[in-house]
Design a protein around this motif. Structure first.
Motif, PDB file in Angstrom:
ATOM      1  N   ARG A  18       0.823  -1.209   0.000  1.00 30.05           N
ATOM      2  CA  ARG A  18       0.000   0.000   0.000  1.00 30.05           C
ATOM      3  C   ARG A  18       0.857   1.259   0.000  1.00 30.05           C
ATOM      4  O   ARG A  18       0.526   2.257  -0.644  1.00 30.05           O
ATOM      5  CB  ARG A  18      -0.974  -0.026   1.171  1.00 30.05           C
ATOM      6  N   ALA A  19       1.986   1.227   0.712  1.00 39.67           N
ATOM      7  CA  ALA A  19       2.900   2.375   0.723  1.00 39.67           C
ATOM      8  C   ALA A  19       3.492   2.593  -0.667  1.00 39.67           C
ATOM      9  O   ALA A  19       3.643   3.742  -1.112  1.00 39.67           O
ATOM     10  CB  ALA A  19       4.006   2.156   1.753  1.00 39.67           C
ATOM     11  N   ALA A  20       3.811   1.503  -1.355  1.00 38.01           N
ATOM     12  CA  ALA A  20       4.340   1.626  -2.722  1.00 38.01           C
ATOM     13  C   ALA A  20       3.284   2.212  -3.656  1.00 38.01           C
ATOM     14  O   ALA A  20       3.600   3.068  -4.495  1.00 38.01           O
ATOM     15  CB  ALA A  20       4.811   0.258  -3.228  1.00 38.01           C
ATOM     16  N   TRP A  21       2.044   1.761  -3.518  1.00 37.03           N
ATOM     17  CA  TRP A  21       0.971   2.333  -4.340  1.00 37.03           C
ATOM     18  C   TRP A  21       0.791   3.823  -4.021  1.00 37.03           C
ATOM     19  O   TRP A  21       0.528   4.627  -4.917  1.00 37.03           O
ATOM     20  CB  TRP A  21      -0.346   1.592  -4.130  1.00 37.03           C
ATOM     21  N   PHE A  22       0.932   4.182  -2.745  1.00 38.16           N
ATOM     22  CA  PHE A  22       0.780   5.593  -2.370  1.00 38.16           C
ATOM     23  C   PHE A  22       1.893   6.436  -2.988  1.00 38.16           C
ATOM     24  O   PHE A  22       1.635   7.545  -3.478  1.00 38.16           O
ATOM     25  CB  PHE A  22       0.764   5.747  -0.846  1.00 38.16           C
ATOM     26  N   ALA A  23       3.112   5.912  -2.980  1.00 35.79           N
ATOM     27  CA  ALA A  23       4.223   6.631  -3.624  1.00 35.79           C
ATOM     28  C   ALA A  23       3.939   6.797  -5.123  1.00 35.79           C
ATOM     29  O   ALA A  23       4.162   7.876  -5.689  1.00 35.79           O
ATOM     30  CB  ALA A  23       5.537   5.879  -3.405  1.00 35.79           C
ATOM     31  N   GLY A  24       3.417   5.751  -5.743  1.00 39.44           N
ATOM     32  CA  GLY A  24       3.045   5.844  -7.156  1.00 39.44           C
ATOM     33  C   GLY A  24       1.936   6.853  -7.378  1.00 39.44           C
ATOM     34  O   GLY A  24       1.948   7.599  -8.366  1.00 39.44           O
ATOM     35  N   ALA A  35      -3.745   2.280  -2.773  1.00 43.60           N
ATOM     36  CA  ALA A  35      -3.118   2.734  -1.532  1.00 43.60           C
ATOM     37  C   ALA A  35      -4.132   2.782  -0.386  1.00 43.60           C
ATOM     38  O   ALA A  35      -3.787   2.523   0.769  1.00 43.60           O
ATOM     39  CB  ALA A  35      -2.487   4.108  -1.726  1.00 43.60           C
ATOM     40  N   LEU A  36      -5.372   3.091  -0.711  1.00 40.91           N
ATOM     41  CA  LEU A  36      -6.417   3.169   0.308  1.00 40.91           C
ATOM     42  C   LEU A  36      -7.090   1.823   0.561  1.00 40.91           C
ATOM     43  O   LEU A  36      -8.009   1.733   1.371  1.00 40.91           O
ATOM     44  CB  LEU A  36      -7.456   4.215  -0.101  1.00 40.91           C
ATOM     45  N   GLY A  37      -6.644   0.790  -0.140  1.00 38.47           N
ATOM     46  CA  GLY A  37      -7.163  -0.554   0.095  1.00 38.47           C
ATOM     47  C   GLY A  37      -8.285  -0.987  -0.822  1.00 38.47           C
ATOM     48  O   GLY A  37      -8.890  -2.027  -0.599  1.00 38.47           O
ATOM     49  N   TYR A  38      -8.585  -0.206  -1.836  1.00 38.88           N
ATOM     50  CA  TYR A  38      -9.629  -0.579  -2.794  1.00 38.88           C
ATOM     51  C   TYR A  38      -8.984  -1.231  -4.002  1.00 38.88           C
ATOM     52  O   TYR A  38      -8.102  -0.659  -4.612  1.00 38.88           O
ATOM     53  CB  TYR A  38     -10.429   0.644  -3.246  1.00 38.88           C
ATOM     54  N   GLY A  39      -9.445  -2.417  -4.323  1.00 32.11           N
ATOM     55  CA  GLY A  39      -8.883  -3.128  -5.460  1.00 32.11           C
ATOM     56  C   GLY A  39      -9.972  -3.554  -6.417  1.00 32.11           C
ATOM     57  O   GLY A  39     -11.081  -3.013  -6.417  1.00 32.11           O
ATOM     58  N   LEU A  40      -9.648  -4.543  -7.207  1.00 32.95           N
ATOM     59  CA  LEU A  40     -10.615  -5.080  -8.154  1.00 32.95           C
ATOM     60  C   LEU A  40     -11.711  -5.827  -7.402  1.00 32.95           C
ATOM     61  O   LEU A  40     -11.572  -6.139  -6.225  1.00 32.95           O
ATOM     62  CB  LEU A  40      -9.898  -6.001  -9.149  1.00 32.95           C
ATOM     63  N   ARG A  41     -12.794  -6.121  -8.103  1.00 33.26           N
ATOM     64  CA  ARG A  41     -13.957  -6.772  -7.490  1.00 33.26           C
ATOM     65  C   ARG A  41     -14.139  -8.187  -8.010  1.00 33.26           C
ATOM     66  O   ARG A  41     -13.755  -8.500  -9.137  1.00 33.26           O
ATOM     67  CB  ARG A  41     -15.229  -5.971  -7.801  1.00 33.26           C
ATOM     68  N   THR A  42     -14.761  -9.031  -7.185  1.00 32.79           N
ATOM     69  CA  THR A  42     -15.134 -10.370  -7.622  1.00 32.79           C
ATOM     70  C   THR A  42     -16.368 -10.255  -8.508  1.00 32.79           C
ATOM     71  O   THR A  42     -16.981  -9.184  -8.612  1.00 32.79           O
ATOM     72  CB  THR A  42     -15.468 -11.271  -6.424  1.00 32.79           C
TER      73      THR A  42
END
Length: 138
Positions: free
Chosen positions: A18-24, A123-130
């Motif tokens: 998540r930290a890496a996604w936030f940096a991105g 970064a906020l924890g939201y990803g793809l959906r089932t």
């Protein structure tokens, strides 16, 4: 040999990811702003538009929104949501933009805004959906 990880280790990996996604996210947002500043209002407007557009996929399931559980996306909206939230799509389009003779900076600014949106979501924890509309967990 077991492939099960300890709960603390999985949590640590998730936090690093998540930290890496936030940096991105910060990188792509800054790049979108820079493109807007360097190339004027068309670039800024497209960057902002493409920062918002991926979440318009929610509108595909607005009729069913009252019939699903809290946190669940209506199944009808899932394919739209997932296709607009795959980081590979805007990244691949950036590569195509870079290697082709197409040279209109607002397009690149829009793609930066789109990447910033996806990165902030991850970064906020939201990803793809089932298929059922619930969050996938990595």
């Amino acid at each position: 040999m077991s492939t099960v990880t300890a709960p603390g280790k999985a949590s640590g990996v998730r936090n690093v990811r998540r930290a890496a996604w936030f940096a991105g996210a910060l990188f792509w947002a800054a790049f979108a702003v820079l493109e807007g500043v360097n190339h004027g209002w068309p670039a800024a407007i497209l960057a902002l538009t493409f920062f918002v557009v991926p979440d318009l996929a929610f509108l595909a399931g607005w009729r069913e929104a009252r019939t699903v559980e809290p946190g669940q996306l209506p199944p009808r909206a899932v394919p739209y949501y997932n296709s607009l939230h795959r980081a590979l799509v805007p990244f691949a389009l950036m590569v195509v933009y870079t290697v082709t003779p197409l040279n209109w900076a607002p397009i690149f600014a829009a793609l930066c805004g789109w990447m910033a949106h996806i990165s902030f979501d991850r970064a906020l924890g939201y990803g793809l959906r089932t298929k059922d509309g619930f969050q996938r967990h990595p």
